[in-house]
Design a protein around this motif. Structure first.
Motif, mmCIF file in Angstrom:
data_model
loop_
_atom_site.group_PDB
_atom_site.id
_atom_site.type_symbol
_atom_site.label_atom_id
_atom_site.label_comp_id
_atom_site.label_asym_id
_atom_site.label_seq_id
_atom_site.Cartn_x
_atom_site.Cartn_y
_atom_site.Cartn_z
ATOM 1 N N UNK A 15 0.694 -1.635 0.055
ATOM 2 C CA UNK A 15 -0.237 -0.280 -0.145
ATOM 3 C C UNK A 15 0.885 1.335 0.242
ATOM 4 N N UNK A 16 2.065 1.220 1.026
ATOM 5 C CA UNK A 16 3.198 2.244 0.798
ATOM 6 C C UNK A 16 3.513 2.670 -0.622
ATOM 7 N N UNK A 39 1.339 4.327 -3.018
ATOM 8 C CA UNK A 39 0.978 5.733 -2.249
ATOM 9 C C UNK A 39 2.337 6.302 -2.653
ATOM 10 N N UNK A 40 3.811 6.242 -2.524
ATOM 11 C CA UNK A 40 4.514 6.282 -3.343
ATOM 12 C C UNK A 40 4.922 6.852 -5.081
ATOM 13 N N UNK A 47 2.386 7.234 -6.788
ATOM 14 C CA UNK A 47 1.124 7.680 -7.139
ATOM 15 C C UNK A 47 1.260 9.667 -7.268
ATOM 16 N N UNK A 48 2.595 9.689 -5.495
ATOM 17 C CA UNK A 48 2.387 10.698 -5.276
ATOM 18 C C UNK A 48 3.884 11.069 -6.622
#
Lengths: 275, 234
Positions: free
Chosen positions: A11-12, A15-16, A18-19
């Motif tokens: 998940x992390x 997310x990274x 995605x950023x």
């Protein structure tokens, strides 16, 4: 438990990613509420972005907070207005070099009823003495912003130790310029404001400019690249490109062109000595 | 009450012209808060159900802690996430401070305890009631948690909406970790705070009306879906 941890890691990572997708040609500028809330950035940044393709992301805080953000390496450029604090920042090795960009001035705002009888004067120090003597309500930013530091200096010049003189009349709000103006408007208090935010401010109530034009109300803005030797993630070239543009004839003209209701808000003065 | 009329006028004006900037802000708000709710559900609901059906040492303390965390101030979450994601912080290398991702992380942390605590209560009540029945069907404690979550899915909708409401309405956390950057991390609540700062109170209140309307519309949709599904499959 293993599954949960693996899921969390995935998940992390997602997310990274995605950023990281966001474009890389951008800089983060730690700046002050006055430059943002007066609409200056909204006017000049699209012009700079169109010319260079560099997106400028502004985080608007008080000068003290903006410099602290830069000290943590969270900004590439600091664009603030408190010379003493800026020089301390440079002395710590946090910034590369300070460039003066523009100035405007502070004004003493107060209720039209003017209980301290200061209206029309040009001497800000006399006006502050009268306000303190009459115990008329005064709103302070109280947030270590450039305007707050200027206010504290003026009290000192007036020979008033504000920490001791503080009473029910002196309200420390710990807020930005706009919220402090809202507070002053609702309680008919005096306060020191930068002219740009005042001109752009809409909820004026019964407030008006009472004292202006004193040399001691001069408000200089400076810009600095955050030191890449100290913070390796600083985007040195893009940040310097922004600074170079601000102090270039074109950038200076753009700043001078920004007006509200025909009134010029900031006066470019890059390259001027001693400011 | 002139200002309320002005606010309604401002809100109406923005909606009528479908102001592209406003549309972007609304979409970002939804993207951030919906993502945070999804993450919160993935972590919070199973966690709540697991606590509800299992007995272990420290369970009561955990429940009290979870219940207290429902009142976690958003500004504290924002500050902690900021310190983690700051370049000088332990996760600074990710470089995600002042991005929507940082806002999603902060809101997820904010609402996960709420989702876990509320689902723990709902699943726990059902577990008390159907415990014997589930056991007689040969269901273990571990198997009971997903079964109960599935059976209670319609009741859980309200919990998820509560989580969404908390995420979409908070301003303290997204302001700090997002930085309220125009066009990048500016959402509904930070826009309202900014317009209030500029003294444009009618516009700020108008934006508040729009936010309220969006939350209302989402809730209405969820309600209709829930009712329809319940009638068909309940």
């Amino acid at each position: 438990m293993v599954i949960t941890r693996r899921t969390l890691l995935a998940l992390l990572a997602a997310l990274a990613a995605f950023g990281a997708q966001a474009q890389d040609r951008f800089i983060t500028v730690a700046s002050t509420t006055s430059t943002e809330q007066s609409g200056l950035f909204g006017y000049i940044l699209p012009i700079f972005e169109k010319k260079t393709g560099i997106q400028v992301r502004v985080v608007a805080l008080g000068t003290g907070q903006a410099l602290d953000l830069a000290r943590r390496g969270d900004a590439d450029v600091a664009f603030v207005h408190a010379r003493a604090a800026e020089e301390k920042f440079l002395a710590e090795g946090q910034g590369v070099r300070r460039f003066p960009v523009m100035f405007n001035d502070f004004v003493l705002i107060g209720p039209k009823g003017d209980p301290a009888k200061v209206a029309g004067g040009r001497d800000i120090v006399e006006a502050l003495k009268k306000i303190q003597a009459s115990q008329a309500p005064f709103v302070s930013r109280g947030d270590k912003s450039g305007t707050h530091m200027a206010e504290l200096d003026l009290w000192k010049t007036a020979g008033i130790e504000i920490d001791k003189a503080k009473g029910a009349w002196y309200r420390d709000t710990g807020q930005g310029m706009g919220p402090a103006l809202n507070t002053a408007a609702s309680m008919n208090a005096y306060l020191l404001a930068d002219r740009a935010t005042w001109l752009a401010f809409k909820n004026r109530g019964d407030l008006a400019i009472l004292v202006e034009g004193d040399k001691r109300l001069y408000n200089q803005y400076g810009v600095m690249l955050v030191n890449p030797d100290k913070h390796p993630t600083v985007k040195k070239d893009l940040g310097q490109a922004f600074i170079d543009w601000l102090v270039s004839p074109e950038g200076q003209k753009t700043i001078g062109d920004y007006r509200i209701g025909g009134e010029q808000l900031f006066f470019p003065n890059a390259g001027q000595a001693g400011v | 009450m002139n200002s309320v009329a002005d606010a309604a006028g401002a809100a109406f004006g923005l909606i009528v012209v479908a102001d592209p900037k406003l549309v972007g802000i609304v979409l970002l708000s939804l993207r951030v808060s919906v993502t945070a709710v999804l993450i919160g559900c993935v972590v919070g609901l199973p966690l709540g159900a697991a606590i509800a059906v299992n007995e272990f040492r420290g369970r009561r303390a955990l429940i009290v802690i979870l219940n207290s965390l429902m009142g976690l101030p958003s500004v504290v979450v924002g500050l902690v996430v900021y310190l983690l994601l700051s370049r000088a912080g332990p996760l600074g290398a990710l470089g995600i401070l002042f991005t929507p991702t940082a806002m999603v992380i902060a809101q997820s942390i904010l609402i996960t305890p709420t989702l876990a605590a509320l689902s723990r209560q709902v699943v726990g009540d059902a577990w008390q009631e159907y415990r014997e029945q589930l056991r007689s069907l040969g269901e273990t404690r571990l198997g009971a948690a997903p079964t109960l979550l599935w059976d209670l899915r319609f009741s859980l909708v309200t919990i998820v909406l509560a989580g969404f409401g908390r995420a979409a309405s908070e301003v303290g956390a997204v302001m700090i970790v997002g930085g309220n950057i125009d066009g990048v991390t500016r959402v509904m609540t930070t826009t309202i705070a900014l317009e209030t700062s500029k003294g444009d109170l009618p516009l700020a209140l108008g934006l508040g009306f729009i936010l309220l309307f969006i939350v209302l519309a989402l809730n209405a949709c969820a309600y209709v879906i829930k009712e329809t599904a319940q009638r068909r499959y309940g």
